[in-house]
Write a protein that holds these residues in place. Structure first.
Motif, PDB file in Angstrom:
ATOM      1  N   ARG A 188       0.818  -1.210   0.000  1.00 51.65           N
ATOM      2  CA  ARG A 188       0.000   0.000   0.000  1.00 51.65           C
ATOM      3  C   ARG A 188       0.855   1.265   0.000  1.00 51.65           C
ATOM      4  N   TRP A 189       1.818   1.338   0.912  1.00 52.54           N
ATOM      5  CA  TRP A 189       2.639   2.534   1.000  1.00 52.54           C
ATOM      6  C   TRP A 189       3.546   2.691  -0.222  1.00 52.54           C
ATOM      7  N   VAL A 190       4.176   1.618  -0.635  1.00 56.58           N
ATOM      8  CA  VAL A 190       5.103   1.698  -1.758  1.00 56.58           C
ATOM      9  C   VAL A 190       4.357   1.992  -3.057  1.00 56.58           C
ATOM     10  N   ALA A 191       3.184   1.406  -3.238  1.00 54.31           N
ATOM     11  CA  ALA A 191       2.395   1.676  -4.443  1.00 54.31           C
ATOM     12  C   ALA A 191       1.979   3.136  -4.517  1.00 54.31           C
ATOM     13  N   ALA A 192       1.584   3.707  -3.390  1.00 53.41           N
ATOM     14  CA  ALA A 192       1.197   5.116  -3.367  1.00 53.41           C
ATOM     15  C   ALA A 192       2.384   6.011  -3.705  1.00 53.41           C
ATOM     16  N   GLN A 193       3.528   5.690  -3.148  1.00 52.20           N
ATOM     17  CA  GLN A 193       4.730   6.474  -3.438  1.00 52.20           C
ATOM     18  C   GLN A 193       5.105   6.374  -4.910  1.00 52.20           C
ATOM     19  N   LEU A 194       5.073   5.163  -5.460  1.00 51.40           N
ATOM     20  CA  LEU A 194       5.428   4.963  -6.858  1.00 51.40           C
ATOM     21  C   LEU A 194       4.459   5.694  -7.783  1.00 51.40           C
ATOM     22  N   ALA A 195       3.168   5.651  -7.467  1.00 50.99           N
ATOM     23  CA  ALA A 195       2.180   6.343  -8.291  1.00 50.99           C
ATOM     24  C   ALA A 195       2.441   7.842  -8.311  1.00 50.99           C
TER      25      ALA A 195
END
Length: 276
Positions: free
Chosen positions: A15-22
């Motif tokens: 969740r956190w990494v996906a948000a950062q990558l987006a």
């Protein structure tokens, strides 16, 4: 907080990494669409000129893997899963970044802009611009911790990684798109490192863990002797090296000398055999 608490549950990572990558991908797309490949460089350099060059020399070393290892060494024995994830994330990020550098050899700002339109601090680098390796390393390190700690405790590390990335523009080594690319690849490398570390636990076993820690300590010990083109950062590099080596001695060497090998590896007992 123990190492196991940092690591569970796995969906937190995604969740956190996906948000950062987006967010990083949106920023990258907006920069390319609005200003092009070289866009934003002059404005960023003008902004960085408000601070002294010596500060940027020190800040840009935050992307040096040895500095990152030095900052982590006092905590590696307490958080072996995080350390193993960081090692894998750094290696994967370096492979990805190096592949793009050699497969897509782009000129750096100093090779494109006239000397009177660029401020260069340190070495005048001209080739293999995309992506920024320093930024990739900083984001790989910070993202592993960010994913484990969550937003409230992890965002300061992402902020520091972002400053390290911006410093690459300040010293005239990279375009903004290089920095964003490095951040994207560092984030991807961190996600891959986290997933791989959860499945492949070799680095959690006492022997390999100690070997990695010793290699890290040796690398950290070279910091005072190699500034990679930023001699003004020497006092900072010495301080960071002392921090890392002091932490290594306290966590690893003191127990080894006092209680032998069994005492030295006691904190790692069963770690490789338990789920994160």
């Amino acid at each position: 907080m123990n190492d196991g608490a940092l690591f569970g549950p796995k969906p937190v990572f995604d969740r956190w990494v996906a948000a950062q990558l987006a967010l990083l991908l949106v920023m990258t797309g907006a920069l390319l669409a609005g200003a092009g490949w070289h866009g934003g460089f002059r404005g960023a350099q003008a902004l960085s000129g408000q601070l002294p060059p010596l500060l940027w020399e020190c800040l840009t070393t935050l992307g040096d893997e040895r500095v990152l290892l030095a900052l982590m060494l006092p905590f590696t024995l307490r958080h072996p899963r995080v350390f193993w994830s960081v090692v894998l994330a750094a290696l994967l990020t370096a492979l990805i970044a190096r592949g793009f550098k050699w497969g897509l050899p782009m000129p750096r700002p100093a090779a494109v802009l006239p000397p009177d339109q660029i401020t260069v601090i340190g070495w005048r680098l001209k080739g293999l611009s995309f992506p920024s390796g320093h930024t990739g390393s900083a984001f790989a390190y910070a993202t592993v911790w960010f994913a484990c700690l969550g937003w409230r405790r992890g965002w300061p590390l992402i902020a520091v990684a972002s400053i390290a990335g911006f410093s690459r523009i300040a010293v005239g080594a990279h375009w903004p798109i290089d920095v964003l690319g490095g951040a994207v690849f560092g984030t991807c490398g961190a996600w891959l490192g986290l997933r791989l570390a959860a499945r492949w636990r070799w680095g959690l076993r006492p022997g390999p863990h100690w070997g990695l820690a010793v290699v890290a300590a040796i690398a950290v010990a070279t910091l005072p002797f190699d500034g990679q083109g930023y001699p003004g950062s020497l006092p900072w590099r010495i301080a960071v090296a002392l921090w890392g080596l002091g932490g290594f001695a306290a966590a690893y060497l003191v127990p080894l000398l006092r209680g032998g090998w069994k005492a030295a590896v006691a904190p790692l007992a069963g770690v490789a055999d338990t789920k994160a």
